[in-house]
Motif scaffolding. Sequence first.
Motif, PDB file in Angstrom:
ATOM      1  N   ASP A 179       4.606  -1.333  -2.577  1.00  0.00           N
ATOM      2  CA  ASP A 179       3.442  -2.115  -3.018  1.00  0.00           C
ATOM      3  C   ASP A 179       2.143  -1.501  -2.501  1.00  0.00           C
ATOM      4  O   ASP A 179       1.140  -1.434  -3.229  1.00  0.00           O
ATOM      5  N   LEU A 180       2.133  -1.068  -1.241  1.00  0.00           N
ATOM      6  CA  LEU A 180       0.935  -0.456  -0.662  1.00  0.00           C
ATOM      7  C   LEU A 180       0.614   0.872  -1.348  1.00  0.00           C
ATOM      8  O   LEU A 180      -0.555   1.190  -1.604  1.00  0.00           O
ATOM      9  N   ARG A 181       1.652   1.626  -1.658  1.00  0.00           N
ATOM     10  CA  ARG A 181       1.425   2.899  -2.354  1.00  0.00           C
ATOM     11  C   ARG A 181       0.794   2.672  -3.717  1.00  0.00           C
ATOM     12  O   ARG A 181      -0.123   3.392  -4.128  1.00  0.00           O
ATOM     13  N   GLU A 182       1.288   1.652  -4.406  1.00  0.00           N
ATOM     14  CA  GLU A 182       0.727   1.334  -5.711  1.00  0.00           C
ATOM     15  C   GLU A 182      -0.720   0.855  -5.595  1.00  0.00           C
ATOM     16  O   GLU A 182      -1.573   1.197  -6.417  1.00  0.00           O
ATOM     17  N   LYS A 183      -0.996   0.091  -4.557  1.00  0.00           N
ATOM     18  CA  LYS A 183      -2.330  -0.466  -4.363  1.00  0.00           C
ATOM     19  C   LYS A 183      -3.369   0.614  -4.088  1.00  0.00           C
ATOM     20  O   LYS A 183      -4.506   0.546  -4.569  1.00  0.00           O
ATOM     21  N   TYR A 184      -2.988   1.624  -3.295  1.00  0.00           N
ATOM     22  CA  TYR A 184      -3.967   2.630  -2.865  1.00  0.00           C
ATOM     23  C   TYR A 184      -3.800   3.978  -3.568  1.00  0.00           C
ATOM     24  O   TYR A 184      -4.419   4.969  -3.169  1.00  0.00           O
ATOM     25  N   LYS A 185      -3.006   4.040  -4.627  1.00  0.00           N
ATOM     26  CA  LYS A 185      -2.696   5.323  -5.267  1.00  0.00           C
ATOM     27  C   LYS A 185      -3.933   6.030  -5.809  1.00  0.00           C
ATOM     28  O   LYS A 185      -3.976   7.266  -5.879  1.00  0.00           O
ATOM     29  N   ASP A 186      -4.962   5.254  -6.203  1.00  0.00           N
ATOM     30  CA  ASP A 186      -6.168   5.851  -6.771  1.00  0.00           C
ATOM     31  C   ASP A 186      -7.293   5.995  -5.755  1.00  0.00           C
ATOM     32  O   ASP A 186      -8.410   6.380  -6.117  1.00  0.00           O
ATOM     33  N   SER A 187      -7.001   5.659  -4.479  1.00  0.00           N
ATOM     34  CA  SER A 187      -8.037   5.738  -3.453  1.00  0.00           C
ATOM     35  C   SER A 187      -8.279   7.191  -3.047  1.00  0.00           C
ATOM     36  O   SER A 187      -7.357   8.016  -3.051  1.00  0.00           O
ATOM     37  N   ALA A 188      -9.529   7.462  -2.681  1.00  0.00           N
ATOM     38  CA  ALA A 188      -9.874   8.814  -2.230  1.00  0.00           C
ATOM     39  C   ALA A 188      -9.202   9.102  -0.896  1.00  0.00           C
ATOM     40  O   ALA A 188      -9.026   8.209  -0.058  1.00  0.00           O
ATOM     41  N   ASN A 189      -8.802  10.338  -0.707  1.00  0.00           N
ATOM     42  CA  ASN A 189      -8.189  10.797   0.542  1.00  0.00           C
ATOM     43  C   ASN A 189      -6.837  10.128   0.829  1.00  0.00           C
ATOM     44  O   ASN A 189      -6.386  10.127   1.976  1.00  0.00           O
ATOM     45  N   TYR A 190      -6.224   9.529  -0.185  1.00  0.00           N
ATOM     46  CA  TYR A 190      -4.899   8.920   0.005  1.00  0.00           C
ATOM     47  C   TYR A 190      -3.833   9.824  -0.595  1.00  0.00           C
ATOM     48  O   TYR A 190      -3.883  10.171  -1.778  1.00  0.00           O
ATOM     49  N   THR A 191      -2.870  10.200   0.238  1.00  0.00           N
ATOM     50  CA  THR A 191      -1.767  11.041  -0.228  1.00  0.00           C
ATOM     51  C   THR A 191      -0.500  10.196  -0.300  1.00  0.00           C
ATOM     52  O   THR A 191       0.056   9.805   0.736  1.00  0.00           O
ATOM     53  N   PRO A 192      -0.044   9.855  -1.489  1.00  0.00           N
ATOM     54  CA  PRO A 192       1.152   9.002  -1.605  1.00  0.00           C
ATOM     55  C   PRO A 192       2.409   9.703  -1.111  1.00  0.00           C
ATOM     56  O   PRO A 192       2.588  10.897  -1.308  1.00  0.00           O
ATOM     57  N   LYS A 193       3.238   8.943  -0.442  1.00  0.00           N
ATOM     58  CA  LYS A 193       4.513   9.461   0.061  1.00  0.00           C
ATOM     59  C   LYS A 193       5.606   9.231  -0.981  1.00  0.00           C
ATOM     60  O   LYS A 193       5.598   8.237  -1.699  1.00  0.00           O
ATOM     61  N   PRO A 194       6.589  10.123  -1.070  1.00  0.00           N
ATOM     62  CA  PRO A 194       7.697   9.932  -2.014  1.00  0.00           C
ATOM     63  C   PRO A 194       8.604   8.778  -1.570  1.00  0.00           C
ATOM     64  O   PRO A 194       8.583   8.360  -0.403  1.00  0.00           O
ATOM     65  N   ASP A 195       9.404   8.291  -2.483  1.00  0.00           N
ATOM     66  CA  ASP A 195      10.316   7.178  -2.180  1.00  0.00           C
ATOM     67  C   ASP A 195      11.216   7.487  -0.989  1.00  0.00           C
ATOM     68  O   ASP A 195      11.482   6.618  -0.153  1.00  0.00           O
ATOM     69  N   SER A 196      11.706   8.711  -0.926  1.00  0.00           N
ATOM     70  CA  SER A 196      12.635   9.080   0.151  1.00  0.00           C
ATOM     71  C   SER A 196      11.985   8.930   1.525  1.00  0.00           C
ATOM     72  O   SER A 196      12.628   8.475   2.485  1.00  0.00           O
ATOM     73  N   ALA A 197      10.702   9.298   1.618  1.00  0.00           N
ATOM     74  CA  ALA A 197       9.996   9.164   2.896  1.00  0.00           C
ATOM     75  C   ALA A 197       9.763   7.702   3.244  1.00  0.00           C
ATOM     76  O   ALA A 197       9.945   7.285   4.392  1.00  0.00           O
ATOM     77  N   LEU A 198       9.390   6.898   2.244  1.00  0.00           N
ATOM     78  CA  LEU A 198       9.140   5.472   2.491  1.00  0.00           C
ATOM     79  C   LEU A 198      10.427   4.752   2.901  1.00  0.00           C
ATOM     80  O   LEU A 198      10.412   3.867   3.756  1.00  0.00           O
ATOM     81  N   GLU A 199      11.536   5.168   2.275  1.00  0.00           N
ATOM     82  CA  GLU A 199      12.827   4.557   2.647  1.00  0.00           C
ATOM     83  C   GLU A 199      13.196   4.931   4.075  1.00  0.00           C
ATOM     84  O   GLU A 199      13.707   4.099   4.838  1.00  0.00           O
ATOM     85  N   ARG A 200      12.933   6.169   4.455  1.00  0.00           N
ATOM     86  CA  ARG A 200      13.230   6.603   5.823  1.00  0.00           C
ATOM     87  C   ARG A 200      12.352   5.855   6.833  1.00  0.00           C
ATOM     88  O   ARG A 200      12.833   5.419   7.874  1.00  0.00           O
ATOM     89  N   TYR A 201      11.066   5.704   6.512  1.00  0.00           N
ATOM     90  CA  TYR A 201      10.168   4.960   7.394  1.00  0.00           C
ATOM     91  C   TYR A 201      10.650   3.514   7.544  1.00  0.00           C
ATOM     92  O   TYR A 201      10.565   2.923   8.631  1.00  0.00           O
ATOM     93  N   ALA A 202      11.157   2.954   6.447  1.00  0.00           N
ATOM     94  CA  ALA A 202      11.657   1.573   6.489  1.00  0.00           C
ATOM     95  C   ALA A 202      12.850   1.460   7.425  1.00  0.00           C
ATOM     96  O   ALA A 202      12.942   0.523   8.236  1.00  0.00           O
ATOM     97  N   ARG A 203      13.771   2.421   7.354  1.00  0.00           N
ATOM     98  CA  ARG A 203      14.932   2.396   8.255  1.00  0.00           C
ATOM     99  C   ARG A 203      14.507   2.582   9.710  1.00  0.00           C
ATOM    100  O   ARG A 203      15.052   1.942  10.612  1.00  0.00           O
TER     101      ARG A 203
END
Length: 342
Positions: A179-203
């Motif tokens: 949800d946060l990635r979707e919210k800030y995807k168009d923000s300047a200086n924001y680099t979206p992380k891939p799903d695999s990284a977000l899943e790892r951060y969640a674990r």
Amino acid sequence: MNKKFIPIVLVLTGASLFLAFQSQGRTDIDNPKPKNEKILQNVGLLLEQGHYSPQKIDDKFSKLILTSFIEDIDNSKNIFLQSDIDGFYKKYQFKIDDEIHGAKLESFYAVSEVYTKRLNEVAKYYTEFLNTPFDFNVDENLVMDPEKLSFCTTEAMRKDTWRKYVKFLVLNKFNDSLDLREKYKDSANYTPKPDSALERYAREGVKKQMDRYFTTLKNHNTSDELFSVFVNSITNAMDPHSSYFAPIDSRSFNEQMSGSFYGIGAQLKEDQNKIKIASLVTGMPAWKSGELSVDDEMIKIGQGAAEPVDVTGYALPDAVKLIRGADKGSEVRLTIKKVDGS
């Protein structure tokens, strides 16, 4: 207050019993069983002879206590096995009333010992689950309402229940990140992380959460704490407003009622799972020592000459109890990690 309300207030006050017992001498520390048996008998005596409307402490009351105690320590029904529960009821459901009336106390120790054993077993599960990514494309169900749950009949079933629960926690964190990635995807200086990284951060986040949960649970559920839960199962079965307080809890209750307290004069806080000093009270022992500062981390807490307790992972209320002790004028020894690392 209108005088006609006074009798009602007195009756309501009389309905609640405040029970507090002080332990005496080294014998209680080395072997608490005689002390606990005496406390249990005194509680029963007060409830039967001092309560304004006492229930009969009989076999029916005994079964009610056993049920309440089990629910209090394993409300989610994911620690005990059904065979444990069957064994408790077969042996103790009609004996607790006899223990209150002077028989040797066995039920509490039997239940609490099995609880500690089972808790150590389930505490090993989550690390294995979190070592590899979860498959969120598999349809699975997790029931979390205690009223709709039964105790697991096998260890494999219990382990799978914990797997689903940990997976649920990871999914929540993963979904929040999406949800946060979707919210800030168009923000300047924001680099979206891939799903695999977000899943790892969640674990990784859930791993820290579970580490703290089980450390706190183990630290909090000492024999004394569990005995307080057991005795409160008895007082609450008599009526919901009667409570038993261990000495340290009795002290806190009395201080809240009187508006005064004693201690070393250091307010504590939790900061990233660490116990730290938030502020010092001018004129109090901690301030006078000149050795403590804001943001110092508590590593160990010792009462007098007793072996210090490592408070890493402790919940804040449990650390406060250790620091304050039960008696005014008692000595506490603190091992502190200063902000500079010393």
